[in-house]
Write an enzyme that holds these catalytic residues in place. Structure first.
Site, PDB file in Angstrom:
ATOM      1  N   HIS A 113       0.814  -1.219   0.000  1.00 50.33           N
ATOM      2  CA  HIS A 113       0.000   0.000   0.000  1.00 50.33           C
ATOM      3  C   HIS A 113       0.847   1.269   0.000  1.00 50.33           C
ATOM      4  O   HIS A 113       0.322   2.369  -0.184  1.00 50.33           O
ATOM      5  CB  HIS A 113      -0.987   0.000   1.185  1.00 50.33           C
ATOM      6  CG  HIS A 113      -0.399   0.361   2.506  1.00 50.33           C
ATOM      7  ND1 HIS A 113      -0.141  -0.557   3.492  1.00 50.33           N
ATOM      8  CD2 HIS A 113      -0.022   1.553   3.020  1.00 50.33           C
ATOM      9  CE1 HIS A 113       0.361   0.052   4.553  1.00 50.33           C
ATOM     10  NE2 HIS A 113       0.440   1.340   4.285  1.00 50.33           N
ATOM     11  N   ASP A 161      -0.470  -7.522   1.542  1.00 46.12           N
ATOM     12  CA  ASP A 161       0.091  -6.165   1.582  1.00 46.12           C
ATOM     13  C   ASP A 161       1.621  -6.247   1.727  1.00 46.12           C
ATOM     14  O   ASP A 161       2.181  -5.959   2.783  1.00 46.12           O
ATOM     15  CB  ASP A 161      -0.525  -5.386   2.749  1.00 46.12           C
ATOM     16  CG  ASP A 161      -0.190  -3.906   2.691  1.00 46.12           C
ATOM     17  OD1 ASP A 161       0.412  -3.469   1.688  1.00 46.12           O
ATOM     18  OD2 ASP A 161      -0.526  -3.190   3.649  1.00 46.12           O
ATOM     19  N   GLY A 252       3.018   6.276   8.896  1.00 48.60           N
ATOM     20  CA  GLY A 252       4.416   6.510   8.586  1.00 48.60           C
ATOM     21  C   GLY A 252       5.293   5.314   8.899  1.00 48.60           C
ATOM     22  O   GLY A 252       6.410   5.220   8.414  1.00 48.60           O
ATOM     23  N   SER A 254       4.297   2.319   8.129  1.00 52.17           N
ATOM     24  CA  SER A 254       3.907   1.317   7.136  1.00 52.17           C
ATOM     25  C   SER A 254       5.101   0.746   6.389  1.00 52.17           C
ATOM     26  O   SER A 254       6.022   1.475   6.009  1.00 52.17           O
ATOM     27  CB  SER A 254       2.942   1.941   6.127  1.00 52.17           C
ATOM     28  OG  SER A 254       1.678   2.124   6.688  1.00 52.17           O
ATOM     29  N   GLY A 255       5.058  -0.553   6.159  1.00 56.19           N
ATOM     30  CA  GLY A 255       6.130  -1.217   5.435  1.00 56.19           C
ATOM     31  C   GLY A 255       7.305  -1.620   6.301  1.00 56.19           C
ATOM     32  O   GLY A 255       8.168  -2.368   5.861  1.00 56.19           O
TER      33      GLY A 255
END
Length: 394
Positions: A113, A161, A252, A254-255
Site C-alpha cells: 500500500h 500487503d 508513517g 507502514s512497510g
C-alpha cells in the site's frame, strides 16, 4: 627340427602376448589416471567457481542476516540507539513516507500500500539512518530500480500487503547496515510472543512523525482473537498489540518490520500494514505475515536469496481455542519491566488526546496507514489538518 622351431615360435608368441597384455593394462591405467585427473580438475573447478553461485550466497545471508551487534535494548517505546535495528529502511519521496527492511544487499521488503505506481522515479531508500532531521554518519542511500508488489494485493481487504524494492546498486554491510532474516514457511508465532516494531511514524494518531527511530515491544495476538475485532483477518496476516492499547505502530511506520529474536538472530515476522486508528484498546496492529511469502519472494529474488529461518513457538497456542468474548490471551498492558516511555513513545499512548485528536469529521474505521498523513493544528477552536504536509503515502 620343425618341432623345435614350432615350439620356439609358440614360446615367443606367448611372451609377446604377455607383454602386449601388460602394455594394454598399463595404457588403460594411464588413460584412467588421465581421465580422473582431467575430470577431477573440472569437478574442482565446478565446485570452486560455479556452485558458490548456487549455494554460497544463500548461506552467506543466513550467516549474516538478523545479527545486530549493537542491539542491547531491552525496553520498548523509546528512541532506538544507532545500529540497534540495522535492517531498518526509510523510504522517501519529497520526504519520508514509509519504512522497510533490508533483506539482502540489493533488496528491501515493504508494504504494497506504500506504492500506487511501479514508476521508480523520485524514490530514495536510506539505510543506516537514525535521525530524520539530523546528521547520519552511518547512512547509505540508493534509488530504486524496480518495484514488485504482490499481484494479489487488495486495497479493500489489505490482503497480501507486501512489496519488494530492488535497489539501484548493492549496499555495503556494516554494524549499522545489515539484512534481517525472514520467517520461513511454516513458522509459528503463538499468542503472547514478544515482537518488536520500529519506525519513524507518528507518535499518535494524526500527530507528528518522530525524528529519531522509535522501537516498541508488542505481544502477538492470535488470528482468531484478532479477527474478533476486525472480521477480515486472513492467514496472510499477523497481529500484535496490547488489549488495553497504548503501544502500536502508526502512520508513517507502514512497510516497516515486525521482528522477533531467536538465538542470536532477529527474524522478521511481519510487515506493518493497517489498524483501527493507532493503539486503540482491543484493536492490535495488523501486519503482513512474512512466512506466507517465502515462495513468492524467492521467485522474485533468484540469486543471493534472503535468509529464511524456521521460527517455532514453544508450547500450545492459546489462540487455537479462542472464542470471541473470551478474556485476552496475551498481556493486557505493558510489562512493568518494559514500559512505554511517556516522552518518546514508538506509538500513541493517547490516540485521542487534546494534542493529537482523531479526525472530527471521519468516523472511526479500519485505516490502512496510507490513508492520511498530516499535522493537526487548532484553528478558531476547531482541529484542522495542514494539507501542505500531506504526502499521500504514510
Amino acid at each position: 627340427t620343425d618341432c623345435t622351431t614350432s615350439q620356439g615360435t609358440d614360446t615367443e608368441l606367448q611372451h609377446l602376448d604377455f607383454i602386449l597384455t601388460k602394455l594394454y593394462f598399463i595404457v588403460i591405467i594411464i588413460v584412467i589416471i588421465i581421465l580422473y585427473c582431467y575430470y577431477h580438475i573440472i569437478f574442482d573447478s565446478l565446485v570452486i567457481h560455479f556452485l558458490p553461485f548456487l549455494f554460497a550466497e544463500v548461506s552467506s545471508q543466513l550467516n549474516v542476516c538478523g545479527r545486530a551487534p549493537l542491539n542491547t535494548r531491552i525496553v520498548g517505546g523509546v528512541d532506538a540507539a544507532p545500529g540497534t535495528w540495522p535492517w531498518q529502511a526509510s523510504l522517501h519521496t519529497l520526504g519520508p513516507f514509509c519504512g522497510g527492511s533490508l533483506i539482502n544487499n540489493l533488496w528491501v521488503l515493504t508494504a504494497a500500500h506504500c506504492f500506487t505506481t511501479t514508476d521508480t522515479t523520485g524514490f530514495t531508500v536510506f539505510l543506516g539512518r537514525q535521525d530524520q532531521a539530523g546528521s547520519n554518519p552511518n547512512e547509505q542511500s540508493r534509488t530504486i530500480s524496480r518495484i514488485v508488489c504482490h499481484p494479489d494485493y487488495s486495497g479493500s481487504t489489505n490482503d497480501n500487503d507486501i512489496c519488494l524494492l530492488e535497489l539501484s546498486s548493492a549496499v555495503t554491510f556494516t554494524d549499522y547496515i545489515a539484512p534481517v532474516c525472514l520467517a520461513a514457511d511454516g513458522s509459528t508465532f503463538n499468542s503472547g510472543i514478544i515482537n518488536w516494531v520500529t519506525g519513524w511514524g507518528t507518535t499518535s494518531f494524526g500527530g507528528s512523525a518522530a525524528n529519531i527511530l522509535q522501537e516498541v515491544d508488542l505481544p502477538i495476538v492470535g488470528n482468531r482473537e484478532c479477527n474478533c475485532s476486525y472480521g477480515q483477518i486472513t492467514n496472510n496476516m499477523i497481529c500484535a498489540g496490547l488489549s488495553a492499547g497504548g503501544k502500536d505502530s502508526c502512520q508513517g511506520d507502514s512497510g516497516g518490520p515486525l521482528v522477533v529474536k531467536q538465538g542470536v538472530q532477529w527474524v522478521q515476522s511481519g510487515v506493518v500494514s493497517f489498524g483501527q486508528d493507532c493503539a486503540l484498546p482491543n484493536f492490535p496492529g495488523v501486519y503482513a505475515r512474512v512466512s506466507e511469502y517465502q515462495a513468492w519472494i524467492n521467485g522474485i529474488i533468484t540469486t543471493n536469496q534472503p535468509g529464511f529461518v524456521d521460527f517455532r513457538s514453544a508450547g500450545i497456542n492459546s489462540d487455537a481455542t479462542f472464542n470471541c468474548g473470551d478474556p485476552p490471551s496475551g498481556p493486557v498492558t505493558a510489562s512493568p519491566t518494559a514500559p512505554a516511555s511517556p516522552t518518546a513513545p514508538a506509538s500513541p499512548t493517547a490516540p485521542a488526546s487534546p494534542t493529537a485528536p482523531a479526525s472530527p469529521t471521519a468516523p472511526a474505521r479500519k485505516w490502512p496507514f496510507v490513508s492520511i498523513c498530516g499535522q493537526w493544528t487548532m484553528d478558531n477552536g476547531q482541529w484542522t489538518m495542514d494539507n501542505g504536509w500531506i504526502l499521500g503515502l504514510c
